[in-house]
Motif scaffolding. Structure first.
Motif, PDB file in Angstrom:
ATOM      1  N   PRO A   1      -2.353  -1.988 -10.034  1.00 34.77           N
ATOM      2  CA  PRO A   1      -1.120  -1.831  -9.319  1.00 34.77           C
ATOM      3  C   PRO A   1      -1.619  -1.441  -7.848  1.00 34.77           C
ATOM      4  O   PRO A   1      -2.600  -0.807  -7.736  1.00 34.77           O
ATOM      5  CB  PRO A   1      -0.782  -0.545  -9.866  1.00 34.77           C
ATOM      6  CG  PRO A   1      -1.665  -0.171 -10.738  1.00 34.77           C
ATOM      7  CD  PRO A   1      -2.742  -1.000 -11.052  1.00 34.77           C
ATOM      8  N   SER A   2      -0.734  -2.053  -6.979  1.00 39.27           N
ATOM      9  CA  SER A   2      -0.907  -1.656  -5.447  1.00 39.27           C
ATOM     10  C   SER A   2      -0.432  -0.451  -5.109  1.00 39.27           C
ATOM     11  O   SER A   2       0.563  -0.061  -5.637  1.00 39.27           O
ATOM     12  CB  SER A   2      -0.283  -2.868  -4.831  1.00 39.27           C
ATOM     13  OG  SER A   2       0.998  -2.743  -4.938  1.00 39.27           O
ATOM     14  N   THR A   3      -1.020   0.100  -4.073  1.00 39.27           N
ATOM     15  CA  THR A   3      -0.706   1.448  -3.614  1.00 39.27           C
ATOM     16  C   THR A   3      -0.572   1.378  -2.264  1.00 39.27           C
ATOM     17  O   THR A   3      -1.299   0.838  -1.457  1.00 39.27           O
ATOM     18  CB  THR A   3      -1.833   2.421  -4.118  1.00 39.27           C
ATOM     19  OG1 THR A   3      -2.000   2.635  -5.333  1.00 39.27           O
ATOM     20  CG2 THR A   3      -1.301   3.848  -3.534  1.00 39.27           C
ATOM     21  N   THR A   4       0.698   1.845  -1.592  1.00 39.83           N
ATOM     22  CA  THR A   4       1.093   1.845  -0.468  1.00 39.83           C
ATOM     23  C   THR A   4       1.167   3.006   0.177  1.00 39.83           C
ATOM     24  O   THR A   4       2.045   4.011  -0.163  1.00 39.83           O
ATOM     25  CB  THR A   4       2.263   1.015  -0.076  1.00 39.83           C
ATOM     26  OG1 THR A   4       2.316  -0.288  -0.599  1.00 39.83           O
ATOM     27  CG2 THR A   4       2.588   0.719   1.437  1.00 39.83           C
ATOM     28  N   GLN A   5       0.262   3.463   1.048  1.00 43.34           N
ATOM     29  CA  GLN A   5       0.289   4.905   1.648  1.00 43.34           C
ATOM     30  C   GLN A   5       1.048   4.740   3.180  1.00 43.34           C
ATOM     31  O   GLN A   5       0.858   3.881   3.881  1.00 43.34           O
ATOM     32  CB  GLN A   5      -1.178   5.465   1.938  1.00 43.34           C
ATOM     33  CG  GLN A   5      -1.652   5.713   0.558  1.00 43.34           C
ATOM     34  CD  GLN A   5      -1.118   6.908  -0.108  1.00 43.34           C
ATOM     35  OE1 GLN A   5      -0.404   7.596   0.548  1.00 43.34           O
ATOM     36  NE2 GLN A   5      -1.513   7.135  -1.344  1.00 43.34           N
ATOM     37  N   PRO A   6       2.131   5.693   3.454  1.00 46.90           N
ATOM     38  CA  PRO A   6       2.592   5.722   4.704  1.00 46.90           C
ATOM     39  C   PRO A   6       1.457   6.070   5.803  1.00 46.90           C
ATOM     40  O   PRO A   6       0.838   6.767   5.739  1.00 46.90           O
ATOM     41  CB  PRO A   6       3.562   6.985   4.496  1.00 46.90           C
ATOM     42  CG  PRO A   6       3.370   7.802   3.470  1.00 46.90           C
ATOM     43  CD  PRO A   6       2.656   6.900   2.636  1.00 46.90           C
ATOM     44  N   ARG A   7       1.661   5.369   6.823  1.00 49.14           N
ATOM     45  CA  ARG A   7       0.855   5.591   7.902  1.00 49.14           C
ATOM     46  C   ARG A   7       1.339   5.884   9.223  1.00 49.14           C
ATOM     47  O   ARG A   7       2.456   5.348   9.704  1.00 49.14           O
ATOM     48  CB  ARG A   7      -0.074   4.323   8.252  1.00 49.14           C
ATOM     49  CG  ARG A   7      -1.064   3.990   7.081  1.00 49.14           C
ATOM     50  CD  ARG A   7      -2.020   2.559   7.407  1.00 49.14           C
ATOM     51  NE  ARG A   7      -0.933   1.565   7.513  1.00 49.14           N
ATOM     52  CZ  ARG A   7      -1.507   0.421   8.184  1.00 49.14           C
ATOM     53  NH1 ARG A   7      -2.948   0.432   8.565  1.00 49.14           N
ATOM     54  NH2 ARG A   7      -0.665  -0.498   8.620  1.00 49.14           N
ATOM     55  N   ALA A   8       1.074   6.766  10.025  1.00 51.10           N
ATOM     56  CA  ALA A   8       1.298   7.245  11.382  1.00 51.10           C
ATOM     57  C   ALA A   8       0.590   6.596  12.328  1.00 51.10           C
ATOM     58  O   ALA A   8      -0.829   6.606  12.474  1.00 51.10           O
ATOM     59  CB  ALA A   8       1.455   8.852  11.392  1.00 51.10           C
ATOM     60  N   PRO A  84       3.169  -7.318 -11.351  1.00 56.98           N
ATOM     61  CA  PRO A  84       2.160  -7.458 -10.302  1.00 56.98           C
ATOM     62  C   PRO A  84       1.557  -8.934 -10.432  1.00 56.98           C
ATOM     63  O   PRO A  84       0.741  -9.105  -9.782  1.00 56.98           O
ATOM     64  CB  PRO A  84       1.124  -6.408 -10.661  1.00 56.98           C
ATOM     65  CG  PRO A  84       1.933  -5.929 -12.179  1.00 56.98           C
ATOM     66  CD  PRO A  84       3.203  -6.322 -12.268  1.00 56.98           C
ATOM     67  N   GLU A  85       1.723  -9.539 -11.590  1.00 56.66           N
ATOM     68  CA  GLU A  85       0.866 -10.594 -11.756  1.00 56.66           C
ATOM     69  C   GLU A  85       1.848 -12.195 -11.902  1.00 56.66           C
ATOM     70  O   GLU A  85       1.295 -12.945 -11.045  1.00 56.66           O
ATOM     71  CB  GLU A  85       0.008 -10.798 -13.375  1.00 56.66           C
ATOM     72  CG  GLU A  85      -0.927  -9.615 -13.400  1.00 56.66           C
ATOM     73  CD  GLU A  85      -1.453  -9.755 -14.681  1.00 56.66           C
ATOM     74  OE1 GLU A  85      -0.968 -10.432 -15.682  1.00 56.66           O
ATOM     75  OE2 GLU A  85      -2.267  -8.764 -15.113  1.00 56.66           O
ATOM     76  N   THR A  86       2.751 -11.824 -12.383  1.00 56.47           N
ATOM     77  CA  THR A  86       3.873 -13.341 -12.166  1.00 56.47           C
ATOM     78  C   THR A  86       5.083 -13.204 -11.372  1.00 56.47           C
ATOM     79  O   THR A  86       5.504 -14.079 -11.005  1.00 56.47           O
ATOM     80  CB  THR A  86       4.334 -13.525 -13.805  1.00 56.47           C
ATOM     81  OG1 THR A  86       5.095 -12.268 -14.196  1.00 56.47           O
ATOM     82  CG2 THR A  86       3.352 -13.390 -14.795  1.00 56.47           C
ATOM     83  N   GLY A  90       6.001  -8.251  -5.297  1.00 60.38           N
ATOM     84  CA  GLY A  90       4.825  -7.163  -5.320  1.00 60.38           C
ATOM     85  C   GLY A  90       5.153  -5.579  -5.001  1.00 60.38           C
ATOM     86  O   GLY A  90       4.370  -4.768  -4.707  1.00 60.38           O
ATOM     87  N   LEU A  91       6.579  -5.128  -5.563  1.00 62.16           N
ATOM     88  CA  LEU A  91       7.174  -3.912  -5.372  1.00 62.16           C
ATOM     89  C   LEU A  91       6.486  -3.101  -6.698  1.00 62.16           C
ATOM     90  O   LEU A  91       6.685  -1.948  -6.291  1.00 62.16           O
ATOM     91  CB  LEU A  91       8.445  -4.128  -5.512  1.00 62.16           C
ATOM     92  CG  LEU A  91       9.355  -4.525  -4.275  1.00 62.16           C
ATOM     93  CD1 LEU A  91      10.613  -4.429  -4.358  1.00 62.16           C
ATOM     94  CD2 LEU A  91       8.704  -3.634  -3.140  1.00 62.16           C
ATOM     95  N   PHE A  92       6.093  -3.513  -7.793  1.00 62.58           N
ATOM     96  CA  PHE A  92       5.793  -2.883  -8.990  1.00 62.58           C
ATOM     97  C   PHE A  92       4.667  -1.750  -8.453  1.00 62.58           C
ATOM     98  O   PHE A  92       3.663  -1.911  -8.099  1.00 62.58           O
ATOM     99  CB  PHE A  92       5.107  -3.856  -9.963  1.00 62.58           C
ATOM    100  CG  PHE A  92       4.628  -2.966 -11.020  1.00 62.58           C
ATOM    101  CD1 PHE A  92       5.250  -2.353 -11.939  1.00 62.58           C
ATOM    102  CD2 PHE A  92       3.402  -2.862 -11.327  1.00 62.58           C
ATOM    103  CE1 PHE A  92       4.837  -1.791 -12.870  1.00 62.58           C
ATOM    104  CE2 PHE A  92       2.609  -2.360 -12.347  1.00 62.58           C
ATOM    105  CZ  PHE A  92       3.505  -1.625 -13.284  1.00 62.58           C
ATOM    106  N   ASN A  93       4.966  -0.511  -8.851  1.00 59.27           N
ATOM    107  CA  ASN A  93       4.085   0.543  -8.585  1.00 59.27           C
ATOM    108  C   ASN A  93       3.808   0.886  -7.190  1.00 59.27           C
ATOM    109  O   ASN A  93       2.903   1.716  -6.969  1.00 59.27           O
ATOM    110  CB  ASN A  93       3.083   0.280  -9.409  1.00 59.27           C
ATOM    111  CG  ASN A  93       2.223   1.714  -9.735  1.00 59.27           C
ATOM    112  OD1 ASN A  93       2.967   2.684 -10.040  1.00 59.27           O
ATOM    113  ND2 ASN A  93       0.959   1.761 -10.020  1.00 59.27           N
ATOM    114  N   THR A  94       4.592   0.286  -6.178  1.00 61.12           N
ATOM    115  CA  THR A  94       4.282   0.873  -4.679  1.00 61.12           C
ATOM    116  C   THR A  94       4.971   2.199  -4.599  1.00 61.12           C
ATOM    117  O   THR A  94       5.913   2.430  -5.056  1.00 61.12           O
ATOM    118  CB  THR A  94       4.988  -0.172  -4.035  1.00 61.12           C
ATOM    119  OG1 THR A  94       6.388  -0.450  -4.112  1.00 61.12           O
ATOM    120  CG2 THR A  94       4.320  -1.558  -3.945  1.00 61.12           C
ATOM    121  N   LEU A  95       4.483   2.865  -3.487  1.00 63.15           N
ATOM    122  CA  LEU A  95       4.679   4.419  -3.285  1.00 63.15           C
ATOM    123  C   LEU A  95       5.673   4.147  -2.281  1.00 63.15           C
ATOM    124  O   LEU A  95       5.822   3.560  -1.161  1.00 63.15           O
ATOM    125  CB  LEU A  95       3.483   5.027  -2.721  1.00 63.15           C
ATOM    126  CG  LEU A  95       3.739   6.364  -2.533  1.00 63.15           C
ATOM    127  CD1 LEU A  95       3.999   7.331  -3.729  1.00 63.15           C
ATOM    128  CD2 LEU A  95       2.502   7.197  -1.879  1.00 63.15           C
TER     129      LEU A  95
END
Length: 720
Positions: A1-8, A84-86, A90-95
């Motif tokens: 699963p992809s992980t998106t971290q907020p960046r400053a 995540p595959e099909t 691409g939102l699955f499990n994003t933060l």
């Protein structure tokens, strides 16, 4: 699963004056940090618009801080466009991006992967989203078994409304079928969460039959809406879907999504989460009334005792003073005067000139305004205490004003957010009070300097002793770092434990960096600025006629050069601080312990504290009780000719914290089912922080009341 971290991100600084620009950029980035608003809690939707379902955590019901990411359990991703595959989104499990208060509160929301559209027609049947796991490995099966045995539950959010659901159950094999038949299909997991917890504990400890772990595989999500707003969300786990967990067996999970209209209003949609029956129970009202009556009784008792006793003291001291002045006049009138009880106001010492024999608090008039020991530390403690007094009042008033800006309990992390910024802006209060207190008492620490203590008001050319720069810096430094260092040390240990266990309570490095920048660029400068204001503030004169001389100009009485010895023999038990301080704390604790129970329950038992009016009333009651008890303690100590009242007054108020911590131990043992090193560490770490801050707050209030009392009584006595 992809992980998106907020960046400053920060833009490059121009070539000129880079340091000032860098500071301005940091301050701007901090100030524009997103602040929660009432509009953020709930959006307006159009038919067919995307509605996101976020999952917050999963973990043991008994351990609130032992919370993990939802997909640490081997759940499968729903077969939707977010897969995540099909899938394509691409939102699955994003933060989900969060503001500072959410991050500090351990709120980490990830997308569930479910595809929800607003208000579709579900009259013909619910929308079904499903997925099937691969055959469970031994490790994956063990994870589900552990979740069922420890009664794990998960928390989701839809349109900022919380949803709870149980992972599974541990039941005797013969009871599984019975539970399937008796499942409460119409009752949501939110409504039966406590019931399920009690049933789980009963089933785990009953019978000799082997227990087996089962997992819920079907749940129904019911969403009520009114026009363009989501009003109510319920999640129901179907008992008939309980499947035994076995390695090598795939699990098929299904979610049924139903939309239905309602006439309920949007503004009241959060009311169902507020346990009015618990927080507004008659016991709660009675406790407030009981505490109020105790305040009235205690205030009346203090007024009766002190006013009557002080009147006798003033009369005795004044008559003794007049007789000493007239001692050389022959003593023509030897008639004694008596008080209301028929006792003589003065006792003839039969000494030279027939002077009266003084005893009691007037004897220490030359030492009572001497600086306390460890003056820089004491000034820093008082400064921090006043900061906490202002911070607490500000946060409570902000919460009470919830109807104007949005109820704070409806927004994740808003209380922490308000506490953080209240701490920052009240830093100037800490600096000012510590600086002004240090300035007032510093001159009494060196009796040998020119213009030092002991100089009479008639000494010409005497000037106040200059404060040593290094001592001033020590006071300022302690005010800046004292509380943050202790708090950061405790939280760092807890954060390390959370990191080792892999829980979402771990505070990320970027969040820590943000808090550190706020502290460095806002709190520290405000504290330093406040200290400078206090150092250069014009202090009020001490007493009538400018008694006390240049150094004593801020006190009613002159401070002697040589400290008076404190008597140790013949002092009654109620004249010793170590005997009085515990009683003072006990009375203060008695006025708040019922409210403390409600606060701890909201912290550790998944309840939303919302009765801020009660909290404001209890805060006022606590202040009055601490003031009254501290005044009594200080009066008894001064009457025993012990002039070291400053630390005694502070300890009298601060002793409340000891009882609060002990009550926390009792609450942990008898009122919770917490277990494990992680949860125990978090519980007692947080209780230590609560007790520490409450001790500083109450100690400061006690010292303030005692200071006003001491100045008042010594302003009205005749001193040679």
């Amino acid at each position: 699963p992809s992980t998106t971290q907020p960046r400053a991100t920060m833009r490059g600084a121009p070539a000129f004056r880079p340091s000032l620009f860098a500071i301005a950029a940091v301050l701007a980035a901090i100030v524009v940090e997103r602040i929660p608003t009432a509009d953020a809690a709930g959006k307006s939707y159009q038919k067919g618009h995307q509605v996101e379902l976020w999952v917050s955590k999963v973990g043991p019901y008994a351990n609130p801080q032992e919370a993990y990411e939802y997909y640490t359990l081997p759940y499968c991703a729903p077969d939707t466009e977010h897969h995540p595959e099909t899938g394509s989104s691409g939102l699955f499990n994003t933060l989900k991006s969060t503001y500072l208060g959410e991050s500090l509160g351990g709120h980490a929301l990830r997308h569930t992967g479910h595809d929800l559209k607003f208000a579709p027609d579900t009259s013909d049947g619910a929308i079904v989203e499903e997925c099937t796991t691969k055959p469970l490995s031994r490790e994956q099966a063990a994870a589900f078994v552990k979740a069922a045995e420890d009664q794990w539950f998960y928390q989701m959010y839809l349109d900022d409304l919380p949803i709870w659901g149980m992972v599974g159950e541990v039941l005797p094999a013969s009871a599984a079928a019975a539970m399937n038949k008796s499942g409460k299909k119409g009752e949501s997991d939110f409504e039966k969460l406590e019931e399920e917890a009690a049933a789980h504990r009963a089933a785990s400890g009953a019978g000799e039959e082997e227990l087996k772990a089962y997992v819920y595989t079907e749940r129904t999500l019911t969403i009520d809406y009114n026009k363009d707003r989501v009003i109510k969300v319920d999640l129901t786990s179907d008992p008939a879907s309980l499947v035994e967990i076995k390695p090598g067996t795939p699990l098929k999970f299904r979610m049924f999504i139903k939309w239905q209209r309602t006439n309920a209003e949007f503004h009241s949609r959060f009311d169902r989460y507020l346990d009015h029956a618990f927080f507004k129970h008659q016991i709660h009202w009675f406790s407030i009334f009981n505490s109020f009556m105790m305040v009235m009784f205690l205030t009346g008792l203090v007024a009766l005792i002190l006013l009557r006793t002080l009147r006798k003291d003033y009369a005795r001291y004044s008559m003794g003073h007049d007789l000493e002045l007239a001692a050389g006049g022959g003593g023509e009138d030897d008639e004694e005067e008596y008080d209301d009880d028929g006792k003589p106001l003065i006792r003839d010492s039969h000494g030279p000139g027939g002077a009266s024999e003084e005893s009691g608090w007037k004897q220490v008039h030359g030492d009572v305004f001497r600086a306390p020991r460890l003056l820089p530390l004491f000034a820093a403690l008082l400064g921090t205490g006043w900061q906490l007094v202002v911070l607490t009042l500000g946060v409570i008033l902000y919460a009470v004003a919830g109807p104007l800006h949005g109820a704070v309990h409806e927004e994740r992390g808003e209380v922490l957010h308000s506490m953080l910024w209240s701490y920052v802006f009240s830093s100037i209060v800490a600096g000012y009070t510590s600086g002004s207190y240090f300035k007032r008492y510093f001159a009494t620490t060196n009796p040998r300097s020119k213009g030092g203590i002991g100089v009479s008001s008639g000494s010409a050319g005497a000037t106040p002793m200059p404060a040593g720069t290094s001592v001033w810096q020590a006071t300022m430094f302690l005010t800046v770092v004292l509380l943050p260092t202790v708090a950061a040390s405790i939280l760092s240990v807890l954060n390390f434990i959370s990191l080792v266990y892999g829980t979402i309570s771990y505070i990320p490095f970027m969040v820590i960096l943000k808090v550190f920048l706020i502290y460095i660029f806002m709190s520290v400068p405000l504290t330093i600025f406040g200290t400078l204001l206090g150092r250069h503030a014009k202090l009020a004169a001490g007493g009538k006629g400018g008694k006390g001389g240049p150094v004593g100009e801020h006190f009613p009485c002159r401070v002697n050069a040589i400290p008076r010895p404190i008597p140790d023999e013949g002092v009654p038990w109620f004249g010793r601080p170590q005997n009085l301080v515990p009683f003072a704390g006990l009375l203060s604790f008695g006025s708040i312990f019922i409210e403390l129970y409600y606060i701890l329950t909201s912290l550790w038992n998944y309840k939303y504290y919302h009765v801020y009016g009660f909290l404001l009333g209890v805060y006022a009651i606590l202040i009055v009780v601490v003031c009254m008890t501290t005044i009594i303690v200080v009066y008894f100590c001064l009457n025993a000719e012990n002039y070291l009242w400053q630390w005694t007054a502070f300890a009298s108020g601060a002793s409340t914290a000891g009882y609060v911590f002990l009550y926390g131990v009792y609450y942990y043992i008898f009122k919770t089912g917490m277990h494990g090193f992680l949860q125990t560490s978090f519980y007692f770490g947080y209780m230590a922080l609560i007790a520490l801050n409450l001790g500083l707050l109450c100690g400061t209030i006690g010292h303030f009341a005692a200071s006003k009392f001491v100045r008042a009584i010594f302003q009205n006595v005749k001193v040679d």
